[in-house]
Design a protein around this motif. Structure first.
Motif, PDB file in Angstrom:
ATOM      1  N   THR A  62       0.833  -1.201   0.000  1.00  0.00           N
ATOM      2  CA  THR A  62       0.000   0.000   0.000  1.00  0.00           C
ATOM      3  C   THR A  62       0.864   1.246   0.000  1.00  0.00           C
ATOM      4  O   THR A  62       2.028   1.222   0.413  1.00  0.00           O
ATOM      5  N   ASN A  63       0.277   2.348  -0.469  1.00  0.00           N
ATOM      6  CA  ASN A  63       0.865   3.678  -0.399  1.00  0.00           C
ATOM      7  C   ASN A  63      -0.153   4.602   0.248  1.00  0.00           C
ATOM      8  O   ASN A  63      -1.354   4.457  -0.004  1.00  0.00           O
ATOM      9  N   PRO A  64       0.279   5.589   1.049  1.00  0.00           N
ATOM     10  CA  PRO A  64      -0.674   6.507   1.670  1.00  0.00           C
ATOM     11  C   PRO A  64      -1.205   7.530   0.665  1.00  0.00           C
ATOM     12  O   PRO A  64      -0.434   8.131  -0.091  1.00  0.00           O
ATOM     13  N   VAL A  65      -2.529   7.696   0.642  1.00  0.00           N
ATOM     14  CA  VAL A  65      -3.193   8.721  -0.173  1.00  0.00           C
ATOM     15  C   VAL A  65      -4.355   9.261   0.648  1.00  0.00           C
ATOM     16  O   VAL A  65      -5.225   8.496   1.076  1.00  0.00           O
ATOM     17  N   ASP A  66      -4.368  10.555   0.900  1.00  0.00           N
ATOM     18  CA  ASP A  66      -5.459  11.204   1.628  1.00  0.00           C
ATOM     19  C   ASP A  66      -5.745  10.503   2.957  1.00  0.00           C
ATOM     20  O   ASP A  66      -6.895  10.295   3.338  1.00  0.00           O
ATOM     21  N   GLY A  67      -4.692  10.073   3.640  1.00  0.00           N
ATOM     22  CA  GLY A  67      -4.844   9.453   4.943  1.00  0.00           C
ATOM     23  C   GLY A  67      -5.293   7.996   4.920  1.00  0.00           C
ATOM     24  O   GLY A  67      -5.586   7.421   5.967  1.00  0.00           O
ATOM     25  N   LYS A  68      -5.349   7.379   3.758  1.00  0.00           N
ATOM     26  CA  LYS A  68      -5.759   5.976   3.618  1.00  0.00           C
ATOM     27  C   LYS A  68      -4.604   5.172   3.043  1.00  0.00           C
ATOM     28  O   LYS A  68      -3.743   5.696   2.348  1.00  0.00           O
ATOM     29  N   GLY A 108     -13.436  19.108  -1.095  1.00  0.00           N
ATOM     30  CA  GLY A 108     -13.259  20.548  -1.176  1.00  0.00           C
ATOM     31  C   GLY A 108     -11.993  20.987  -1.886  1.00  0.00           C
ATOM     32  O   GLY A 108     -11.689  22.169  -1.930  1.00  0.00           O
ATOM     33  N   GLN A 109     -11.230  20.042  -2.447  1.00  0.00           N
ATOM     34  CA  GLN A 109      -9.973  20.355  -3.131  1.00  0.00           C
ATOM     35  C   GLN A 109     -10.083  20.031  -4.625  1.00  0.00           C
ATOM     36  O   GLN A 109     -11.038  19.388  -5.065  1.00  0.00           O
ATOM     37  N   VAL A 110      -9.058  20.446  -5.373  1.00  0.00           N
ATOM     38  CA  VAL A 110      -8.970  20.051  -6.777  1.00  0.00           C
ATOM     39  C   VAL A 110      -8.915  18.526  -6.826  1.00  0.00           C
ATOM     40  O   VAL A 110      -8.206  17.896  -6.037  1.00  0.00           O
ATOM     41  N   GLY A 111      -9.682  17.923  -7.704  1.00  0.00           N
ATOM     42  CA  GLY A 111      -9.686  16.475  -7.849  1.00  0.00           C
ATOM     43  C   GLY A 111     -10.598  15.754  -6.868  1.00  0.00           C
ATOM     44  O   GLY A 111     -10.502  14.535  -6.715  1.00  0.00           O
ATOM     45  N   GLU A 112     -11.514  16.487  -6.217  1.00  0.00           N
ATOM     46  CA  GLU A 112     -12.453  15.849  -5.293  1.00  0.00           C
ATOM     47  C   GLU A 112     -13.159  14.696  -6.003  1.00  0.00           C
ATOM     48  O   GLU A 112     -13.578  14.823  -7.151  1.00  0.00           O
ATOM     49  N   ILE A 134     -16.450  15.811 -14.012  1.00  0.00           N
ATOM     50  CA  ILE A 134     -15.496  14.934 -14.702  1.00  0.00           C
ATOM     51  C   ILE A 134     -14.291  15.716 -15.229  1.00  0.00           C
ATOM     52  O   ILE A 134     -13.232  15.132 -15.448  1.00  0.00           O
ATOM     53  N   GLN A 135     -14.413  17.028 -15.375  1.00  0.00           N
ATOM     54  CA  GLN A 135     -13.281  17.855 -15.809  1.00  0.00           C
ATOM     55  C   GLN A 135     -12.173  17.861 -14.755  1.00  0.00           C
ATOM     56  O   GLN A 135     -11.034  18.227 -15.056  1.00  0.00           O
ATOM     57  N   GLN A 136     -12.447  17.408 -13.547  1.00  0.00           N
ATOM     58  CA  GLN A 136     -11.461  17.334 -12.473  1.00  0.00           C
ATOM     59  C   GLN A 136     -10.599  16.082 -12.562  1.00  0.00           C
ATOM     60  O   GLN A 136      -9.646  15.924 -11.797  1.00  0.00           O
ATOM     61  N   LEU A 137     -10.914  15.172 -13.493  1.00  0.00           N
ATOM     62  CA  LEU A 137     -10.216  13.902 -13.594  1.00  0.00           C
ATOM     63  C   LEU A 137      -8.695  14.063 -13.657  1.00  0.00           C
ATOM     64  O   LEU A 137      -7.953  13.361 -12.971  1.00  0.00           O
ATOM     65  N   PHE A 138      -8.223  15.000 -14.458  1.00  0.00           N
ATOM     66  CA  PHE A 138      -6.776  15.214 -14.600  1.00  0.00           C
ATOM     67  C   PHE A 138      -6.331  16.578 -14.086  1.00  0.00           C
ATOM     68  O   PHE A 138      -5.224  17.024 -14.394  1.00  0.00           O
ATOM     69  N   ALA A 139      -7.177  17.204 -13.281  1.00  0.00           N
ATOM     70  CA  ALA A 139      -6.847  18.544 -12.762  1.00  0.00           C
ATOM     71  C   ALA A 139      -5.648  18.466 -11.825  1.00  0.00           C
ATOM     72  O   ALA A 139      -5.445  17.466 -11.125  1.00  0.00           O
ATOM     73  N   LYS A 140      -4.850  19.528 -11.813  1.00  0.00           N
ATOM     74  CA  LYS A 140      -3.666  19.610 -10.936  1.00  0.00           C
ATOM     75  C   LYS A 140      -3.972  20.501  -9.751  1.00  0.00           C
ATOM     76  O   LYS A 140      -4.719  21.398  -9.799  1.00  0.00           O
TER      77      LYS A 140
END
Length: 140
Positions: A62-68, A108-112, A134-140
């Motif tokens: 596993t790798n940590p992402v958003d606290g998971k 509440g962030q980019v890529g929610e 869906i426009q957030q799919l590749f948002a930075k």
């Protein structure tokens, strides 16, 4: 189908019969061609092939992402927002055990996104996610 070309993924399974039932009955993937060592599925418009391979004793990384703790490797698809919600409820009703319960990541962030992780019967990690935008799919 959209203007995006479908992808192809082949995954190893040590229990072809059990995984065949899982992808067909639990995930509702239409079965295509098959042999005694592999089965093709329509995996949400993409080609998934499960191939028999002897069981490995490798542990889940596993790798940590958003606290998971996100399992690596994993695969899955991005679903429409409403489809994700219904799909998650259906999986829970069928007794699927989640590694990461359905929740909103990067709220509440980019890529929610809504996301969830679970294993197939061979221990392959799957992630399903959805974006309200869906426009957030590749948002930075």
């Amino acid at each position: 189908m959209s203007n995006i070309s479908p992808f192809h993924i082949a995954i190893p399974v040590h229990n072809l019969k059990e995984c065949r039932t899982f992808y067909r009955e639990v995930l509702h993937c239409e079965e295509g061609r098959s042999s005694d060592h592999w089965v093709d599925f329509n995996f949400f418009g993409h080609q998934l092939v499960i191939h028999y391979k002897e069981k490995s004793e490798a542990s889940l990384h596993t790798n940590p992402v958003d606290g998971k703790s996100v399992p690596v490797p994993h695969y899955g698809v991005v679903l429409p927002w409403d489809t994700f919600q219904d799909f998650a409820k259906n999986l829970a009703n069928k007794g699927v055990s989640f590694i990461i319960e359905p929740y909103i990541r990067f709220e509440g962030q980019v890529g929610e996104q809504a996301t969830m992780f679970f294993l197939d019967p061979a221990g392959n990690a799957l992630e399903f996610k959805a974006f309200k935008d869906i426009q957030q799919l590749f948002a930075k």
